[in-house]
Design a protein around this motif. Structure first.
Motif, PDB file in Angstrom:
ATOM      1  N   MET A 151      62.842   9.815  12.429  1.00  0.00           N
ATOM      2  CA  MET A 151      63.756  10.822  12.972  1.00  0.00           C
ATOM      3  C   MET A 151      63.057  12.134  13.304  1.00  0.00           C
ATOM      4  N   ASP A 152      61.833  12.311  12.835  1.00  0.00           N
ATOM      5  CA  ASP A 152      61.178  13.594  13.044  1.00  0.00           C
ATOM      6  C   ASP A 152      60.293  13.594  14.285  1.00  0.00           C
ATOM      7  N   LYS A 153      60.402  12.541  15.095  1.00  0.00           N
ATOM      8  CA  LYS A 153      59.599  12.482  16.302  1.00  0.00           C
ATOM      9  C   LYS A 153      60.502  12.648  17.525  1.00  0.00           C
ATOM     10  N   PHE A 154      60.073  13.460  18.463  1.00  0.00           N
ATOM     11  CA  PHE A 154      60.864  13.712  19.650  1.00  0.00           C
ATOM     12  C   PHE A 154      60.453  12.746  20.766  1.00  0.00           C
ATOM     13  N   ASP A 155      60.608  11.453  20.493  1.00  0.00           N
ATOM     14  CA  ASP A 155      60.200  10.465  21.489  1.00  0.00           C
ATOM     15  C   ASP A 155      61.388   9.761  22.103  1.00  0.00           C
ATOM     16  N   ALA A 156      62.613  10.176  21.752  1.00  0.00           N
ATOM     17  CA  ALA A 156      63.790   9.562  22.326  1.00  0.00           C
ATOM     18  C   ALA A 156      64.221  10.340  23.561  1.00  0.00           C
ATOM     19  N   VAL A 157      65.197   9.819  24.263  1.00  0.00           N
ATOM     20  CA  VAL A 157      65.708  10.507  25.441  1.00  0.00           C
ATOM     21  C   VAL A 157      66.360  11.806  25.008  1.00  0.00           C
ATOM     22  N   LYS A 158      66.052  12.881  25.681  1.00  0.00           N
ATOM     23  CA  LYS A 158      66.481  14.202  25.243  1.00  0.00           C
ATOM     24  C   LYS A 158      67.728  14.650  25.996  1.00  0.00           C
ATOM     25  N   PRO A 159      68.736  15.179  25.285  1.00  0.00           N
ATOM     26  CA  PRO A 159      69.848  15.814  25.980  1.00  0.00           C
ATOM     27  C   PRO A 159      69.400  17.130  26.572  1.00  0.00           C
ATOM     28  N   GLY A 160      70.259  17.741  27.370  1.00  0.00           N
ATOM     29  CA  GLY A 160      69.877  18.939  28.094  1.00  0.00           C
ATOM     30  C   GLY A 160      69.361  20.047  27.214  1.00  0.00           C
ATOM     31  N   LEU A 161      70.063  20.352  26.104  1.00  0.00           N
ATOM     32  CA  LEU A 161      69.670  21.483  25.276  1.00  0.00           C
ATOM     33  C   LEU A 161      68.340  21.248  24.591  1.00  0.00           C
ATOM     34  N   VAL A 162      68.118  20.000  24.140  1.00  0.00           N
ATOM     35  CA  VAL A 162      66.845  19.694  23.487  1.00  0.00           C
ATOM     36  C   VAL A 162      65.712  19.741  24.505  1.00  0.00           C
ATOM     37  N   ALA A 239      66.165  25.556  20.518  1.00  0.00           N
ATOM     38  CA  ALA A 239      67.402  24.790  20.647  1.00  0.00           C
ATOM     39  C   ALA A 239      68.614  25.673  20.351  1.00  0.00           C
ATOM     40  N   ILE A 240      68.510  26.525  19.330  1.00  0.00           N
ATOM     41  CA  ILE A 240      69.599  27.445  19.003  1.00  0.00           C
ATOM     42  C   ILE A 240      69.850  28.419  20.153  1.00  0.00           C
ATOM     43  N   LEU A 241      68.789  28.991  20.688  1.00  0.00           N
ATOM     44  CA  LEU A 241      68.940  29.954  21.782  1.00  0.00           C
ATOM     45  C   LEU A 241      69.511  29.292  23.028  1.00  0.00           C
ATOM     46  N   ALA A 242      69.104  28.057  23.289  1.00  0.00           N
ATOM     47  CA  ALA A 242      69.649  27.328  24.434  1.00  0.00           C
ATOM     48  C   ALA A 242      71.130  27.038  24.233  1.00  0.00           C
ATOM     49  N   THR A 243      71.505  26.708  22.994  1.00  0.00           N
ATOM     50  CA  THR A 243      72.908  26.462  22.671  1.00  0.00           C
ATOM     51  C   THR A 243      73.739  27.716  22.904  1.00  0.00           C
ATOM     52  N   GLY A 245      72.959  30.286  24.756  1.00  0.00           N
ATOM     53  CA  GLY A 245      72.956  30.621  26.183  1.00  0.00           C
ATOM     54  C   GLY A 245      73.979  29.814  26.959  1.00  0.00           C
ATOM     55  N   ALA A 246      74.071  28.516  26.632  1.00  0.00           N
ATOM     56  CA  ALA A 246      75.044  27.652  27.308  1.00  0.00           C
ATOM     57  C   ALA A 246      76.472  28.082  26.971  1.00  0.00           C
ATOM     58  N   HIS A 247      76.699  28.470  25.720  1.00  0.00           N
ATOM     59  CA  HIS A 247      78.027  28.921  25.299  1.00  0.00           C
ATOM     60  C   HIS A 247      78.426  30.200  26.041  1.00  0.00           C
ATOM     61  N   ILE A 248      77.509  31.161  26.087  1.00  0.00           N
ATOM     62  CA  ILE A 248      77.788  32.440  26.742  1.00  0.00           C
ATOM     63  C   ILE A 248      78.030  32.241  28.238  1.00  0.00           C
ATOM     64  N   LYS A 249      77.248  31.393  28.853  1.00  0.00           N
ATOM     65  CA  LYS A 249      77.420  31.116  30.284  1.00  0.00           C
ATOM     66  C   LYS A 249      78.789  30.502  30.550  1.00  0.00           C
TER      67      LYS A 249
END
Length: 346
Positions: A151-162, A239-243, A245-249
């Motif tokens: 679970m600690d590897k970022f090798d899966a398909v990423k959603p927009g925020l990630v 990821a937090i900042l992107a979250t 940013g998306a909320h504010i937008k």
């Protein structure tokens, strides 16, 4: 209502992401079954697990309710029943558990659409948690859940925020601001100091009327590297900042980040105290950094409250806090609460 299958609105992006085979493969179903038992195989729970594992928000929808057969008649008992079973909402648009037509035969026209297994002895697919795929390969039925990918590897398909959180640094930004989701091309006159604008979707911004709500966050690189170092910011922070940013937008507010503390950081009295203790400037800065960074938040808040942009409200949020309920205009609701109460500070 019963989990997610009693009536649900599902965002296409969320489903395609959460149910992608690569992401499902990262869920430790074997460990979940050992911990929680057979209920893990319920589609209602397993879908919820898959969505939550990818950070999607799942919450009750008031228009999806549950049908109950033992509803009390008298007012007091009915009120108690409603409180104990909030899924009881006869006025809702959808009700789960209407099984009046269970067992009826299909019309001949629909029955012709059904096909059986080509195998002479088809496998039993009524077992729980027994049908598994790896890519296009179907494991023998029945099979146990495959071992989960780390679970600690970022090798899966990423959603927009990630995907935003893992994006490379922007070389157009100053070194200290790289890795932050700052809009390089947007530099409105009301920005203070070296602050960066993330997004501004206020209704009146194009009319030059100002006002609206501003979210301000300080993202200052400390000596311990908790918030990243110059030129690099941690994935979790991005990821937090992107979250946010998306909320504010989405809710038509504005958001700014302060990545550079006001200089000089050390006050005359701090320098004087350090000189008495024979401490050099670097040591003095490190010892007073946390306190000075905290006061930087207050300074930033006051600067934008006094801005000629005339913001109606300014909210200061810690760097590790996220606005996770995209269905709630959180800042707008807080502002409304202040208006109703006749207060200025929440």
């Amino acid at each position: 209502h019963f989990g997610l299958t009693g009536g649900t609105y599902l965002r296409t992006e969320a489903i395609l992401d959460a149910f992608h085979p690569d992401n499902i493969a990262r869920i430790d179903f074997q460990g979940l079954v050992r911990k929680e038992g057979e209920k893990v195989w319920s589609s209602d729970l397993s879908m919820h697990l898959a969505l939550s594992a990818r950070g999607w928000v799942v919450y009750p929808w008031k228009e999806a309710a549950q049908k109950f057969d033992d509803v009390p008649k008298d007012g007091e008992a009915l009120a108690k029943f409603r409180k104990e079973y909030p899924a009881y909402r006869p006025e809702a648009a959808f009700q789960h558990a209407h099984k009046e037509r269970y067992g009826e035969k299909l019309p001949e026209e629909e029955n012709k659409l059904l096909v059986g297994f080509h195998d002479p002895t088809p496998p039993d697919v009524t077992c729980h948690g027994c049908v598994w795929y790896t890519g296009d390969f179907r494991w023998p039925i029945p099979s146990e859940a495959p071992i989960a990918k780390p679970m600690d590897k970022f090798d899966a398909v990423k959603p927009g925020l990630v995907a935003v959180a893992q994006a490379g640094v922007n070389d157009e930004l100053p070194v200290g601001a790289r890795g932050l989701n700052i809009d390089v091309g947007a530099k409105p006159a009301w920005l203070k100091k070296e602050d960066g604008l993330v997004v501004d979707t206020r209704w009146n911004q194009e009319l030059g009327k100002g006002g609206g709500i501003l979210l301000a966050q300080t993202i200052l690189s400390n000596k311990g590297g908790d918030w990243g170092t110059k030129g690099y910011r941690s994935r979790w922070l991005r990821a937090i900042l992107a979250t946010n940013g998306a909320h504010i937008k989405h809710h038509n507010h504005a958001m700014v980040l302060r990545w550079q503390p006001t200089q000089p950081q050390l006050t005359p009295w701090q320098l004087e105290n350090c000189a008495k203790d024979n401490k050099n400037t670097e040591t003095c800065g490190m010892e007073n950094e946390r306190e000075n960074f905290n006061w930087e938040k207050h300074l930033m808040l006051s600067e934008y409250l006094e801005s000629p942009e005339r913001f109606s409200y300014v909210m200061l949020l810690d760097a590790d806090a996220a606005l996770v309920r995209t269905d709630h205009n959180t800042l707008g609701e807080m502002a409304a609460a202040l208006e109703v109460a006749g207060k200025d500070l929440l």
